[in-house]
Write a protein that holds these residues in place. Structure first.
Motif: not given
Length: 225
Positions: A10-11, A13-18, A41, A44-45, A52
């Motif tokens: 999940i981390v 696949s998520n640009g903000q979390l990366c 990051a 992911a985006v 995003e």
């Protein structure tokens, strides 16, 4: 701690979390890990737009602070982040990076304008660490040109931000304490200077692997102090 509780897929696949993971790595002095998180990051985006999209420029802002081996590439990232981001915390960071890089290249007038913009913007959005960094960089720049009244004003404002917000042990604020040491030594306050020298050395040990312009400038300020 919260990031570690999330499933890794999940981390990733998520640009903000990366991006948050990269920022956390920087704060811990783990520069190589931060750069890897920034790659995640970007990945992911790569196929995303809309909400995003700002992450693309936020990663550029943070990467431009970290990289020192490629000044042209770092400046290009900082320029794109500055132009592409809306006003706020990340745009203020882009001001800081672009300002530092301009100063290194000898564009003093441009550097001062960008750092002042970053300091004002950071204060308005409550980004204490970025405001302190911008003010510390301004103090460093003014001290380097012998404008000691302005250097003292900016350096002491940065140091106040650090102390009032309990940020003394944040490694990425080394330029604030190093510039404070330089200014206080020049102003005839040896005890204050010595305290900031020791604190800066302590924090530099934690960001030894974060090769940033902030770290290089901090070492110059320590040498002067």
């Amino acid at each position: 701690r919260w990031l570690a509780m999330l499933p890794r897929d999940i981390v990733l696949s998520n640009g903000q979390l990366c991006l948050l993971s990269a920022s956390t790595s920087v704060a811990k002095g783990e520069g190589e890990q931060a750069l890897i998180w920034l790659k995640f990051a970007d990945q992911a985006v790569a196929e995303l737009t809309g909400t995003e999209q700002p992450v693309r420029f936020e990663t550029k802002a943070l990467r431009s602070i970290l990289v020192t081996s490629d000044m042209d590439g770092a400046l290009a990232d900082a320029d794109q982040a500055y132009e592409g981001l809306p006003a706020g915390r990340w745009h203020a960071l882009a001001c800081l990076s672009r300002g530092l890089l301009s100063f290194v290249r000898g564009d003093d007038a441009v550097a001062l304008e960008l750092l002042e913009e970053g300091a004002i913007e950071a204060r308005l959005v409550g980004a204490s660490t970025i405001e302190a960094q911008c003010c510390g960089a301004l103090g460093f720049a003014y001290a380097g040109t012998g404008e000691w009244t302005l250097a003292r004003s900016m350096a002491r404002r940065a140091r106040l931000q650090v102390s009032e917000n309990g940020l003394d042990l944040v490694p990425t604020l080394v330029l604030c304490t190093a510039t404070s040491a330089w200014v206080e030594a020049h102003s005839g306050n040896p005890e204050a200077a010595r305290a900031d020298i020791l604190l800066t050395r302590r924090n530099l040990a934690y960001i030894d692997k974060v090769t940033s312009w902030l770290s290089i400038a901090a070492r110059i300020a320590l040498a002067e102090a």
